[in-house]
Structure formats: C-alpha cells, structure tokens
Design a protein around this motif. Structure first.
Motif, short mmCIF file in Angstrom:
data_model
loop_
_atom_site.label_atom_id
_atom_site.label_comp_id
_atom_site.label_asym_id
_atom_site.label_seq_id
_atom_site.Cartn_x
_atom_site.Cartn_y
_atom_site.Cartn_z
N VAL A 338 0.84 -1.19 0.00
CA VAL A 338 0.00 0.00 0.00
C VAL A 338 0.88 1.24 0.00
CG1 VAL A 338 -1.74 1.29 1.28
CG2 VAL A 338 -1.85 -1.20 1.22
N TYR A 339 0.58 2.20 -0.89
CA TYR A 339 1.27 3.49 -0.94
C TYR A 339 0.23 4.60 -0.82
CZ TYR A 339 5.32 0.92 -2.71
OH TYR A 339 6.36 0.05 -2.84
N VAL A 340 0.57 5.65 -0.10
CA VAL A 340 -0.32 6.80 0.04
C VAL A 340 0.48 8.08 -0.17
CG1 VAL A 340 -1.84 5.57 1.64
CG2 VAL A 340 0.02 6.97 2.54
N PRO A 341 -0.19 9.14 -0.58
CA PRO A 341 0.54 10.42 -0.73
C PRO A 341 1.03 10.94 0.63
CG PRO A 341 -1.57 10.45 -1.90
CD PRO A 341 -1.58 9.23 -1.04
N THR A 342 2.13 11.64 0.59
CA THR A 342 2.68 12.21 1.82
C THR A 342 1.68 13.17 2.47
OG1 THR A 342 4.89 12.07 0.85
CG2 THR A 342 4.63 13.49 2.78
#
Length: 406
Positions: A338-342
């Motif tokens: 899972v990747y999310v914006p900073t």
C-alpha cells in the motif's frame, strides 16, 4: 453536513494481497470499509401492558431461547383469570343440572301437587252438586251457587296446569336450552384461555439464543405493547442479537460494483484487531442503489466470527479472486503493498472518510518513494483518505468530500 468542511479525498490502492509458492494464489480486486453488524437484531417487546417487577439480565449477558428475562406485575391478570374460571364453573354446573334432568324428588313433588289439586276439584264438584239442589229447593241463594261453580272452574284450570308441569318435569329441559348453555360454556372457555395466555405473557422470554445488546427497562418502569418515544412507557425491554451470525455492511461505489459477484469471497480485518483475519463471503446485495451516495449496499457474512468481533466495529474487506494453483504448490500469505501520498499522513496517522465522518487511524510507514509513502501497518487498500487534513480535524468530525483522487 451543511457546516462540515470540504476535504480532498484520495482512495488507497494496493497491488496484491497474497501469492503462492508457484506464483498462483489470491489477487485483490477491491478493498472496502464499513461496519460490523448483527445479521438479525431483535427488540424484545411485551405482549401485555404492565410494570416491571423483575429483570434478570444485563448488557452483554448471553441468554438461551425460552429463558425468562423480565417479569411484570401480574395481580390484575390473576384476578381476571380467577373471575373467568369462576364463571366457567358456574355454567358447567348449570349444564350438568340440565343434562341430568329432574330429580326423583322433584317428579314426586309435581305428582303430589297434581293429586292434591284433583282431590280439591272432586270435593268442589260434590259441593257444587249439593249447592245446586239447595238452590232448586230455594234454600240457598243464587250467589252461593255462582261461587261454587267458580271454584270448580278454577280448580279444573289448576289441575290442567299442574298436569302439564308434571309432564315437563318428567321430560326435563328442552334441547335448545341445553345447546344455548353449551355455547355459553364454549365462550367462557375462550375467555379462560385468553386470560391464561395474558397471565403467561407477564413472563417475557428470550425468543432466540443470543447476547443482550441493550437493556431498555428497570424495575418499576412501565412497559406497553405499542411504539412510544424516549419518555414514558417503554416499547421494548431488551435488544438481542446472535453474535455468532455477523456481517460487514459496506457501501460500494457504483464504479466498483461491477467487480463483485454474488458469493464473492474476501478477507475481513478490523481497526481494533488489525492482526486478526476473518474469511467472508457476500451474502446480501441491496436490490437498489443509493442515489445520493452513488453506492450499492453489500453485506459480507463473517464465516467464522469469534468473541473479538462486536457490532458497529469499523471493518475492512479485501475482495479477491482465486487464481489457478499449480499442483503441489502451497500458498504463502503476503501483506498488501500500500502506498499513500505524503499529504495524507499527519503525525503517523491518517483520516479515513466513512459515512460522512472521519476516522483517525494510526499507520506505520517505512519511507517515501516515487509512488508515495509505503504503509506497513494500518491500511489494506480501498480506504478514502483526507489529503492535507486541517490542523483542527479530529476523530469523528463530519466532513464533505469534494472529490476523490483514484
């Protein structure tokens, strides 16, 4: 939501949830968030009106079907039953009297009355003949003769009446009278059965085996049989649910709905116990969509729930499709990537938009990459996150999504 702040929303994406030793396994096709709900929640109401005399359960207690949970005051209902039983016994005694017919003593009395009347008539007739002779000889007045004739006629009528009474006594009561009384007895038995049922209903029993979710009454409070407001008499005493039959209630975006099929399988996790995984399967799909939300409600059955799950817990479901496995290969579980914006992470936490409110959830990130910050714990994909959350945004606050970045 008119006063709720508008926030930008980003939908979390995950690359996969599991693989197998041969490269085959489960592929996540959709992630969704919602709430744990009881499949069947029951509000146990009273069938009769009364005041609570005793309540034997607390919130969280487990009860069995048929177990007495509340007793109502029953003095009035006992008195009504006693009155109905008394009326029934009176009618039954009257019926027995009629069906048995006249007693020998009654028949003998009626016969004796007839004999006495006949003797009186015979004596009156002798007196009449003697009076007639005296009148012819002009010894007695005509008035004496008239009185003697009147007495004879009166006694003849009396004999006739007593003879008919004697016949009726011998025959007994009419069949119509007995049938009418039997009808009254049947009606009285119905009243007794009704009051017996009413009295038994002062014992309120659990209709199913389950767990008490809410205790709505206390000793001395008044309960009624209809719906009432928050004040005054209570409309139900407790609410129950079978916590071995739980579901996850989800609102699936219409754009994502086509990815799912009936009986679609998924993996369920909760915010409270993120390390515990539960198998689930779609058990219910709403027959119509929600126009305002542009969603379709889907319910996922928890196949093997345990004591850790509670209704209204936040839950996430990762729907997957089975890939064909190579013979001899064993699946090896792997966490979703899972990747999310900073901009979505603040103080090691994110804000998830769910049902017009935000839920603060702690996350563990391992660093920033070209795809964003990699989340190791806290998210599985499919969640809607607030971008650039305001400094004063708190857990549970209402928000209005002005757009979702996908």
């Amino acid at each position: 939501l008119n006063d709720a702040p508008e926030v930008a929303v980003y939908r979390v994406k995950s690359s996969s949830s599991s693989t197998s030793a041969s490269g085959a396994g489960q592929t996540v096709i959709l992630n969704a968030t919602g709430y744990i709900v009881a499949h069947h929640k029951i509000q146990v109401a009273s069938k009769v009106v009364g005041r609570v005399l005793w309540i034997g359960v607390e919130k969280g207690d487990r009860v069995k079907e048929g177990q007495v949970i509340v007793r109502l005051e029953d003095d009035e209902y006992k008195a009504q039953l006693q009155q109905a039983v008394g009326q029934l016994r009176t009618l039954e005694a009257r019926l027995e009297e009629l069906t048995n017919g006249s007693r020998p003593e009654e028949i003998a009395t009626a016969r004796a009355n007839v004999d006495q009347a006949k003797a009186d008539l015979a004596n009156a007739e002798i007196t009449l003949k003697r009076t007639q002779e005296l009148v012819r000889e002009k010894v007695s007045a005509q008035q004496v003769l008239d009185d003697a004739e009147g007495r004879v006629n009166s006694l003849r009528a009396r004999v006739n009446s007593l003879e008919k009474t004697f016949e009726l006594v011998k025959i007994g009561p009419r069949r119509e009278t007995i049938d009418a009384l039997r009808g009254q007895i049947l009606e009285a038995k119905g009243r007794v059965a009704f009051y017996e049922s009413t009295l038994s209903n002062t014992l309120i029993k659990a209709p199913v085996t389950g767990t008490v979710l809410e205790r709505n009454v206390e000793k001395g409070e008044f309960v009624t049989t209809g719906f009432v407001g928050d004040k005054g008499a209570k409309g139900y005493v407790v609410s129950l649910a079978d916590l071995t039959d739980l579901q996850v209630e989800l609102d699936i975006n219409q754009n994502d709905f086509a990815r799912l099929d009936r009986k679609q399988k998924g993996t369920i996790t909760t915010d409270a116990y993120p390390d515990r995984k539960y198998n689930g399967m779609i058990s219910e799909i709403a027959p119509e969509a929600n126009r305002q939300k542009a969603t379709v409600q889907v319910k996922v059955r928890v196949l093997q729930p345990d004591d850790f799950l509670r209704p209204d817990m936040n839950a996430s479901v990762a729907f997957y499709e089975e890939a064909k496995a190579v013979s001899g290969a064993s699946p090896v579980a792997a966490k979703p990537v899972v990747y999310v914006p900073t901009a979505a992470v603040r103080n090691d936490a994110v804000f998830i938009v769910l049902g017009g409110k935000v839920i603060r959830r702690a996350v563990r990130v391992t660093g920033n990459t070209s795809e964003g910050m990699r989340v190791e714990e806290g998210l599985i994909g499919g969640e809607d996150l607030v971008l650039n959350p305001p400094a004063d945004l708190k857990d549970g606050a209402k928000v209005k999504a002005k757009g979702a970045t996908k």
